[in-house]
Design a protein around this motif. Structure first.
Motif: not given
Length: 176
Positions: A34-37, A65-69, A86-95
């Motif tokens: 609900l907050r973001g990706p 919209k929320a599910a697509n995040r 190893e292939n996960a990009p270091a993004l600023r979103q929770p993992y």
């Protein structure tokens, strides 16, 4: 068990519970979507898409919209989990890493190889947490001789949540 407040930038939160905290992490995934990706790496086939849709429906009319995040990737072996990390990009979103150790209990893989793979996975998790919060769920060990893997993961965590299982003792019922 309130996991969300512990999920801060740079933190590693481990949740060790029965069924790898499947219900708890499903609620967390829905709230985060609900907050973001959010990136979900699922090792134990724990991701509950229908349950998340139900939870999202409570809080928004724009479920799509929320599910697509939610970005979901699945691993069925410990080698695949390492490749995902190893292939996960270091993004600023929770993992959210669901049931990380599930595939590490494969008795066809030697313990030394499992140790090497887990150490490399932990390095990758530490890489990801430099940019975003990371939550890892762990379930009960499937092989008792590999229970030490849980400790290895918990040692690097900032916060560890555990859920005590209620053990019901059988009582002898009286006949009269």
């Amino acid at each position: 068990m309130d996991i969300l407040p512990a999920l801060q930038l740079g933190s590693l939160v481990v949740v060790y519970a029965a069924h790898a905290a499947r219900d708890e992490i499903t609620h967390v995934a829905a709230k985060l979507a609900l907050r973001g990706p959010v990136t979900v790496l699922d090792s134990g086939n724990r991701f509950q898409a229908y349950r998340i849709a139900h939870l999202l429906r409570r809080d928004t009319t724009d479920i799509r919209k929320a599910a697509n995040r939610l970005f979901i990737r699945r691993a069925f072996t410990c080698y695949q989990m390492l490749a995902l990390l190893e292939n996960a990009p270091a993004l600023r979103q929770p993992y959210l890493i669901l049931d990380l150790l599930n595939s590490f209990y494969d008795d066809q893989i030697r313990s030394q190889e499992v140790d090497r793979l887990l150490e490399t996975c932990i390095r990758q998790i530490n890489r990801l947490r430099q940019f975003a919060p990371v939550a890892v769920t762990l379930g009960q060990p499937l092989l008792e001789e590999r229970a030490y893997l849980i400790e290895k993961v918990c040692e690097v965590a900032d916060t560890v949540f555990t859920e005590e299982e209620t053990v019901l003792q059988e009582a002898q019922l009286s006949l009269f």
